[in-house]
Design an enzyme around this catalytic site. Structure first.
Site, PDB file in Angstrom:
ATOM      1  N   TYR A 377      52.105  -5.584 -56.680  1.00  0.00           N
ATOM      2  CA  TYR A 377      52.192  -4.118 -56.744  1.00  0.00           C
ATOM      3  C   TYR A 377      52.070  -3.549 -55.333  1.00  0.00           C
ATOM      4  O   TYR A 377      51.158  -3.910 -54.593  1.00  0.00           O
ATOM      5  CB  TYR A 377      51.090  -3.582 -57.650  1.00  0.00           C
ATOM      6  N   CYS A 378      53.000  -2.661 -54.978  1.00  0.00           N
ATOM      7  CA  CYS A 378      52.970  -1.957 -53.693  1.00  0.00           C
ATOM      8  C   CYS A 378      52.973  -2.994 -52.559  1.00  0.00           C
ATOM      9  O   CYS A 378      53.810  -3.886 -52.536  1.00  0.00           O
ATOM     10  CB  CYS A 378      51.761  -1.027 -53.644  1.00  0.00           C
ATOM     11  N   LEU A 379      52.062  -2.879 -51.619  1.00  0.00           N
ATOM     12  CA  LEU A 379      52.007  -3.816 -50.504  1.00  0.00           C
ATOM     13  C   LEU A 379      51.761  -5.244 -50.977  1.00  0.00           C
ATOM     14  O   LEU A 379      52.208  -6.208 -50.347  1.00  0.00           O
ATOM     15  CB  LEU A 379      50.908  -3.370 -49.530  1.00  0.00           C
TER      16      LEU A 379
END
Length: 647
Positions: A377-379
């Site tokens: 998720y995300c980074l």
């Protein structure tokens, strides 16, 4: 990038790794912890030189690059430390925003505008037109005519939604402001010859200044505040003053915001599980199975360390973790440690080695003989894609699938955060972090608040300090206030290698001294973008399909960076678009994909669960035990563990 893996005999990533059962067995042996892992885990991580994340990390010379600047030929000692101290001191007052980056943007805009007489004439005519429309409207309205206002706020703008703004004289102030906003939006367009990023930066700064001057943010010009003050005989202002005093005192005392009933481990992050591995950088949580059988392949979720993991495990009603567990999956979650100044030298690659790879080895030990569904998720998704590409290069086939949730692999169009990314700004941030050891939580939160100042700063201030209304806390807002810090070295490397130089998709991101390529990934991919994401715009997320060749399912969800992902079944108004690219298919641009994709009502979680099922073994199996004590992975305590509770 040089790392400790290259110096570990027998490690699965030290050379070519066999596929299938042999790869899993080799990885487990190489990562087996000692029995005293909890005591040894408290020591600091070794510092790994990370040449792959430095400008000189290209695998071979670049003849198109200019020669390095000449070195000083005298014996005068360097005073660069004084320069860094000066910039670090300035950064304390500007919250890490480089004054030069702002001044240079304004100079670029103004100097080009002064040499563009045609644009000046256009802006003059626009100003005359806006003023005449406004004056005509005001004169007719004062004469008693029923006339529509000439300027309408954007559809998503809620500043003037109250009916009181349509009454005189408030409507005149509203229209004057909207006319100015329209003119400045036109004035800050790109002028031929100027840098587009500087134009966007000037537009952003002009918008921030206009927000400050908006009539809705000025108490004596806001009809809602005036009406409330009259009706309550000023008690709303008394409550607002009390709220302001509380917040100022809390800020001066450096105290965290109250949890407002969403206690971690009870109201949120409450899915049953055990911490089965811990090192200096992360804890690994294994969640308790919901039934007597489970899907054979486990799921390893890698969240971003810019946030705490429980955004994916909020209340039971909107927990993605609980949803997957109830669908029969064995779920593992990485919970990152909140670093301090002592962790300043933790490198970006440490998060791959001691984070993703260590967690994967633990999952392989606990669920032997099975490949793993990786989800980032995300980074955390960016990190997972780097780890997956490195594994693919080495022939390591332990990942069954790769899922990226609101995660970017290409950063050429990486949203509004790019307004803060250039050489001057990153150097300024580096010096601030060099002084502090970390990027502080307040500085991180301040940057995100600036991106949505209307919602997160001004509207909130008016509600709490003028109307006397405290915002009702939600699980998501409580999580959002529970922010984290970034280690100096890691964050500097991440900003330079990915945001500034975009090396991952440019063929210049090296791991262990050799460049990796996303197109080496052969595992099927499930990629999720969100429509109104200001951190990872969906078109930027979609670019993963441009740099990979494997089967790829792309899902576009309505909502923002967090709200679109936390989109449980039954959530009102949720919908998504769904499309599949088979391995070897030609690239389809995002707009064409949008036109051809299927529109679906409801939550995307069900589609994700079905996709994982389709890429798993058909026959369910008995749940694995908690940890693997015989291999050194013992239960260290109940979820959510220690690290998520660190302030």
């Amino acid at each position: 990038m040089r790392s400790i893996i290259g110096r570990m005999p027998g490690h699965p990533l030290a050379g070519r790794c066999s596929t299938g059962q042999d790869a899993v067995t080799t990885a487990i042996r190489a990562h087996q912890p000692q029995a005293a892992q909890e005591e040894t885990a408290r020591g600091p991580l070794p510092v790994h030189p990370s040449p792959a994340l430095q400008p000189s990390a290209d695998p071979q010379p670049r003849p198109d690059r200019p020669a390095p600047p000449p070195q000083a030929s005298t014996d005068v000692p360097s005073l660069d430390t004084l320069n860094r101290m000066s910039r670090a001191l300035t950064a304390r007052f500007t919250q890490g925003v480089s004054p030069h980056a702002q001044y240079s943007a304004w100079y670029d805009w103004m100097s080009h505008l002064l040499r563009a007489p045609g644009r000046q004439c256009e802006l003059t005519l626009e100003a005359v037109q806006i003023a005449s429309r406004y004056l005509r409207f005001m004169s007719r309205a004062l004469a008693g005519d029923v006339v529509d206002p000439p300027f309408a706020p954007p559809q998503h703008d809620h500043r003037f939604r109250d009916a009181a703004w349509s009454a005189q004289p408030f409507v005149f102030w509203q229209q004057a402001f909207l006319g100015q906003e329209l003119w400045w939006r036109s004035a800050t367009r790109v002028v031929r010859g100027m840098t587009p990023k500087n134009a966007a930066r000037v537009n952003f700064m002009a918008q921030q200044a206009l927000e400050f001057l908006c009539p809705s943010n000025i108490p004596w010009l806001n009809p809602v505040i005036a009406e409330r003050t009259v009706n309550e005989a000023g008690q709303n202002l008394v409550r607002g003053a009390h709220h302001l005093f509380e917040d100022v005192m809390r800020a001066l005392a450096l105290e965290p915001a109250p949890q407002n009933g969403f206690e971690v481990g009870k109201a949120v992050a409450a899915t049953p599980g055990e911490v089965v591995f811990r090192n200096h950088l992360m804890e690994l949580i294994q969640y308790k199975p919901a039934g007597e059988t489970v899907v054979a392949e486990p799921i390893l979720i890698v969240p971003a360390w810019i946030m705490k993991y429980y955004v994916l495990d909020l209340r039971p009603e909107n927990s993605l973790v609980r949803y997957l567990v109830e669908r029969g999956f064995t779920v593992f979650m990485v919970s990152w440690r909140n670093p301090t100044a002592e962790d300043r030298d933790i490198a970006f690659d440490d998060y791959r080695i001691s984070g993703v790879m260590a967690a994967l080895a633990a999952v392989n030990a606990i669920v032997p003989g099975r490949r793993v569904h990786g989800c980032g998720y995300c980074l955390g998704g960016t990190l997972l894609s780097i780890a997956a590409a490195t594994m693919a290069r080495e022939g390591d086939m332990r990942l069954a699938t790769v899922s990226l949730l609101a995660a970017q692999t290409d950063f050429s169009e990486a949203g509004e955060l790019m307004l803060f990314v250039d050489e001057s700004q990153i150097a300024f941030l580096e010096d601030m972090m060099w002084d502090q050891g970390v990027l502080d939580t307040r500085q991180m939160a301040g940057a995100f608040k600036m991106l949505r100042s209307n919602e997160l700063v001004w509207s909130k201030a008016i509600r709490e300090y003028c109307l006397g209304e405290r915002d009702t806390a939600t699980d998501l807002s409580s999580w959002n206030a529970d922010s984290t810090r970034m280690p100096y070295r890691m964050h500097a490397q991440y900003l330079r290698a990915l945001f500034l130089e975009n090396r991952l998709t440019a063929g210049r991101f090296a791991v262990d001294g050799r460049v990796i390529a996303l197109k080496d990934i052969r595992a099927p991919m499930f990629v999720v973008g969100t429509e109104t994401d200001h951190i990872a715009p969906w078109r930027s997320v979609y670019k993963t399909s441009l740099f990979t060749d494997s089967e790829l399912t792309f899902v576009l969800v309505n909502g923002g960076h967090n709200g679109g992902i936390v989109s449980e079944p039954g959530h009102p108004g949720r919908c998504y678009r769904f499309g599949v690219r088979k391995a070897g298919d030609r690239y389809l641009d995002p707009d064409s994909w949008l036109a051809q994709s299927a529109h679906m009502e409801g939550s995307w979680w069900a589609a994700f669960s079905d996709w994982l099922m389709a890429h798993s073994a058909a026959e369910p199996v008995a749940p694995p035990g908690t940890g693997a004590p015989e291999r050194g992975y013992v239960a260290l305590g109940p979820a959510p563990g220690r690290y998520v509770l660190q302030p």
